[in-house]
Design a protein around this motif. Structure first.
Motif, PDB file in Angstrom:
ATOM      1  N   SER A 156      79.227  14.906  53.446  1.00 51.17           N
ATOM      2  CA  SER A 156      79.105  13.708  52.609  1.00 51.17           C
ATOM      3  C   SER A 156      77.650  13.438  52.254  1.00 51.17           C
ATOM      4  CB  SER A 156      79.706  12.498  53.322  1.00 51.17           C
ATOM      5  OG  SER A 156      81.092  12.660  53.521  1.00 51.17           O
ATOM      6  N   GLU A 157      76.770  13.549  53.250  1.00 54.49           N
ATOM      7  CA  GLU A 157      75.350  13.307  52.999  1.00 54.49           C
ATOM      8  C   GLU A 157      74.768  14.371  52.080  1.00 54.49           C
ATOM      9  OE1 GLU A 157      76.849  13.432  55.901  1.00 54.49           O
ATOM     10  OE2 GLU A 157      76.369  11.641  57.080  1.00 54.49           O
ATOM     11  N   ASP A 158      75.081  15.631  52.347  1.00 53.77           N
ATOM     12  CA  ASP A 158      74.550  16.720  51.525  1.00 53.77           C
ATOM     13  C   ASP A 158      75.049  16.621  50.089  1.00 53.77           C
ATOM     14  OD1 ASP A 158      73.259  17.662  53.756  1.00 53.77           O
ATOM     15  OD2 ASP A 158      74.690  19.266  54.166  1.00 53.77           O
ATOM     16  N   GLY A 159      76.328  16.264  49.933  1.00 51.81           N
ATOM     17  CA  GLY A 159      76.878  16.109  48.592  1.00 51.81           C
ATOM     18  C   GLY A 159      76.225  14.979  47.833  1.00 51.81           C
ATOM     19  N   ALA A 160      75.997  13.849  48.527  1.00 49.10           N
ATOM     20  CA  ALA A 160      75.352  12.702  47.878  1.00 49.10           C
ATOM     21  C   ALA A 160      73.920  13.032  47.472  1.00 49.10           C
ATOM     22  CB  ALA A 160      75.378  11.492  48.815  1.00 49.10           C
ATOM     23  N   LEU A 161      73.207  13.782  48.304  1.00 50.72           N
ATOM     24  CA  LEU A 161      71.838  14.164  47.968  1.00 50.72           C
ATOM     25  C   LEU A 161      71.806  15.058  46.728  1.00 50.72           C
ATOM     26  CD1 LEU A 161      70.486  14.808  51.564  1.00 50.72           C
ATOM     27  CD2 LEU A 161      69.584  13.133  49.952  1.00 50.72           C
ATOM     28  N   ALA A 162      72.705  16.015  46.671  1.00 51.04           N
ATOM     29  CA  ALA A 162      72.736  16.921  45.520  1.00 51.04           C
ATOM     30  C   ALA A 162      73.100  16.169  44.245  1.00 51.04           C
ATOM     31  CB  ALA A 162      73.721  18.063  45.767  1.00 51.04           C
ATOM     32  N   LEU A 163      74.103  15.307  44.325  1.00 53.95           N
ATOM     33  CA  LEU A 163      74.492  14.540  43.145  1.00 53.95           C
ATOM     34  C   LEU A 163      73.398  13.559  42.737  1.00 53.95           C
ATOM     35  CD1 LEU A 163      78.292  13.713  43.576  1.00 53.95           C
ATOM     36  CD2 LEU A 163      77.228  15.310  41.970  1.00 53.95           C
ATOM     37  N   SER A 164      72.632  13.055  43.691  1.00 54.60           N
ATOM     38  CA  SER A 164      71.526  12.154  43.357  1.00 54.60           C
ATOM     39  C   SER A 164      70.451  12.897  42.568  1.00 54.60           C
ATOM     40  CB  SER A 164      70.925  11.549  44.629  1.00 54.60           C
ATOM     41  OG  SER A 164      71.824  10.644  45.223  1.00 54.60           O
ATOM     42  N   HIS A 165      70.166  14.142  42.954  1.00 54.87           N
ATOM     43  CA  HIS A 165      69.224  14.949  42.175  1.00 54.87           C
ATOM     44  C   HIS A 165      69.734  15.113  40.744  1.00 54.87           C
ATOM     45  CE1 HIS A 165      66.533  15.836  45.373  1.00 54.87           C
ATOM     46  NE2 HIS A 165      66.065  16.952  44.856  1.00 54.87           N
ATOM     47  N   LEU A 166      71.006  15.462  40.622  1.00 54.24           N
ATOM     48  CA  LEU A 166      71.619  15.639  39.300  1.00 54.24           C
ATOM     49  C   LEU A 166      71.553  14.335  38.504  1.00 54.24           C
ATOM     50  CD1 LEU A 166      75.046  17.417  38.730  1.00 54.24           C
ATOM     51  CD2 LEU A 166      74.509  15.275  37.592  1.00 54.24           C
TER      52      LEU A 166
END
Length: 274
Positions: free
Chosen positions: A198-208
């Motif tokens: 969940s954290e890793d996914g949120a970080l990646a989507l935040s970059h996007l």
């Protein structure tokens, strides 16, 4: 081949690579020594590339990464604090999109930037689903609405908390509030056994999410979509996600219909200083 090699003619024995290695697998016995791999370096190296990136003299090369294979930072492109503040504060969730599709190459660029995000243990666990067909986005939104009806019926208190009755009422009047008429949706997913997904996914989507406006694009987090995907098997199957995965997050993407010339106020930080 060893995990890394050090050019003794370039190495100035500054110890920076030793200090910056997150796994502490780079060793020196004294300031005069050339850095060497720890006995368990192969096992515990995160393959983050910190050591190559941070060496000021380009002396250290990993078996899979050499200094000349890294992009150099351009000082002219660095943001000033004022520019960075305006950029971050002006970020908006876009819920009204033009019907114009986003070029495939631009969507791919968004994913490349997203994959520059940090992740726990540098696992980079991300897998991506990009729904390019606007009709398919609408079909998936319809499946989310099937889940919405089910939650309203079976868990009314939860449904009220999530404002699902209003979402259903809007849908029945032709106002689609799941994907907001976005031409595209990007879903990040990965192994359901990875504890930091969940954290890793949120970080990646935040970059996007933050990069998209620089390309003239708008985004909005698709909370209903990925929540339903993880709790409603027909939607999960329709998205074609692997059985051992879960959706970490979803993002609507498209060209915004309107511009925002002002930045609204936000609540001040709620802080306890110790």
């Amino acid at each position: 081949m060893p995990l890394f090699t050090v050019d003794p003619d370039k190495c100035n024995r500054d110890g920076i690579c030793v200090a910056e290695c997150p796994s502490r697998v780079i060793l020196t016995e004294s300031p005069k020594d050339i850095p060497r791999p720890a006995p368990d370096a192969e096992e515990h190296c995160l393959q983050c590339g910190h050591c190559v990136s941070v060496c000021p003299d380009g002396a250290l090369s990993l078996s899979w990464l050499k200094p000349d294979e890294c992009s150099s930072l351009d000082p002219e492109l660095r943001l000033s604090p004022d520019r960075a503040e305006q950029f971050l504060a002006s970020r908006r969730s876009i819920r009204t999109f033009r019907k114009k599709p986003v070029e495939h190459e631009m969507l791919l660029k968004l994913l490349e930037i997203a994959c520059q995000a940090p992740s726990a243990k540098n696992e980079q666990p991300w897998h991506w689903l990009v729904v390019e067909d606007a009709a398919e986005v609408r079909r998936l939104a319809g499946l989310v609405m099937d889940w919405v009806r089910l939650i309203i019926q079976q868990r009314p208190e939860m449904a009220e908390q999530m404002k699902l009755p209003r979402v259903l009422e809007a849908w029945e009047k032709g106002d689609e509030r799941i994907c907001r008429g976005a031409p595209h949706v990007i879903v990040v997913h990965g192994s359901k056994d990875w504890p930091f997904g969940s954290e890793d996914g949120a970080l990646a989507l935040s970059h996007l999410d933050l990069y998209a406006p620089t390309m003239g694009l708008g985004t909005c987090w698709g909370g209903y979509l990925y929540t339903a995907a993880n709790n409603y098997p027909p939607l999960f199957e329709a998205m074609g996600l692997p059985s051992g995965h879960r959706a970490y997050g979803a993002m609507m993407v498209g060209y915004p219909r309107f511009k925002y010339p002002r930045i609204p106020r936000r609540n001040p930080p709620r802080v306890v200083w110790k």
